[in-house]
Design a protein around this motif. Structure first.
Motif, PDB file in Angstrom:
ATOM      1  N   ILE A   1       0.857  -1.122  -0.153  1.00  0.00           N
ATOM      2  CA  ILE A   1      -0.031  -0.113   0.029  1.00  0.00           C
ATOM      3  C   ILE A   1       0.981   1.244   0.034  1.00  0.00           C
ATOM      4  O   ILE A   1       0.535   2.406  -0.864  1.00  0.00           O
TER       5      ILE A   1
ATOM      6  N   GLN B   1       2.437   1.626  -3.608  1.00  0.00           N
ATOM      7  CA  GLN B   1       1.520   2.090  -4.792  1.00  0.00           C
ATOM      8  C   GLN B   1       0.771   3.298  -4.479  1.00  0.00           C
ATOM      9  O   GLN B   1      -0.090   3.940  -5.127  1.00  0.00           O
ATOM     10  N   HIS B   2       1.083   4.007  -3.162  1.00  0.00           N
ATOM     11  CA  HIS B   2       0.327   4.890  -2.671  1.00  0.00           C
ATOM     12  C   HIS B   2      -1.331   4.916  -2.800  1.00  0.00           C
ATOM     13  O   HIS B   2      -1.915   6.000  -3.052  1.00  0.00           O
ATOM     14  N   THR B   3      -1.677   3.865  -2.734  1.00  0.00           N
ATOM     15  CA  THR B   3      -3.101   3.851  -2.943  1.00  0.00           C
ATOM     16  C   THR B   3      -3.591   2.403  -2.111  1.00  0.00           C
ATOM     17  O   THR B   3      -3.032   1.640  -2.041  1.00  0.00           O
ATOM     18  N   TYR B   4      -4.860   2.361  -1.618  1.00  0.00           N
ATOM     19  CA  TYR B   4      -5.406   1.301  -1.061  1.00  0.00           C
ATOM     20  C   TYR B   4      -6.195   0.513  -2.154  1.00  0.00           C
ATOM     21  O   TYR B   4      -7.551  -0.213  -1.604  1.00  0.00           O
ATOM     22  N   ALA B   5      -5.771   0.506  -3.321  1.00  0.00           N
ATOM     23  CA  ALA B   5      -6.530  -0.292  -4.419  1.00  0.00           C
ATOM     24  C   ALA B   5      -6.369  -1.922  -4.096  1.00  0.00           C
ATOM     25  O   ALA B   5      -5.425  -2.636  -3.435  1.00  0.00           O
TER      26      ALA B   5
ATOM     27  N   HIS C   1     -11.066  -3.237   2.728  1.00  0.00           N
ATOM     28  CA  HIS C   1     -11.053  -2.665   1.630  1.00  0.00           C
ATOM     29  C   HIS C   1     -12.848  -2.409   1.237  1.00  0.00           C
ATOM     30  O   HIS C   1     -13.092  -1.656   0.848  1.00  0.00           O
TER      31      HIS C   1
END
Length: 133
Positions: A61, A64-68, A124
């Motif tokens: 996380i 990738q600087h996102t919680y995708a 998520h």
């Protein structure tokens, strides 16, 4: 590649801790202690690999600087856990023969990793549903 690995520093450190503790020689007196109960070893394996998986997700996380939500990430984290858990059991079987290699330990490793995956997916979903509202 280096940046991705740098984000996994806590997971790498935890992996070393797990390797040391899982292959450490334990004296016979430990088994007689009231602190250790039947199944303590299995619970420890689950805990070790739960934390390892959480740290792997955390590093991913951050990288990738996102919680995708990514299915391939989950697959890779489960695969990493299987390799490390299987490696520990192989080490206990062939190198650290004072420890016993058990399929149940590997199963508990994977159960702990699966619990972390479940937590990741659940959080998520909660996070995604919260943003939609």
């Amino acid at each position: 590649m280096y940046k991705a690995l740098k984000q996994q520093k806590w997971a790498l450190l935890w992996t070393l801790v797990v390797l040391v503790f899982c292959n450490m020689h334990i004296s016979d007196s430990v088994g007689k202690s009231d602190f250790f109960f039947e199944g303590f070893d299995k619970m420890t394996h689950m805990g070790f690999f739960f934390v390892l998986s959480v740290l792997l997700f955390f590093g991913k996380i951050k990288y990738q600087h996102t919680y995708a939500f990514r299915t391939f990430t989950i697959f890779k984290i489960l695969l990493i856990n299987a390799i490390i858990g299987g490696g520990i059991e192989l080490l206990q079987w062939k190198v650290f023969t004072y420890r016993s290699a058990e399929w149940w330990d590997f199963g508990c490793d994977m159960l702990g990793a699966s619990m972390a995956v479940f937590s990741y997916v659940l959080l998520h979903k909660l996070n995604f549903n919260e943003k939609e509202s």
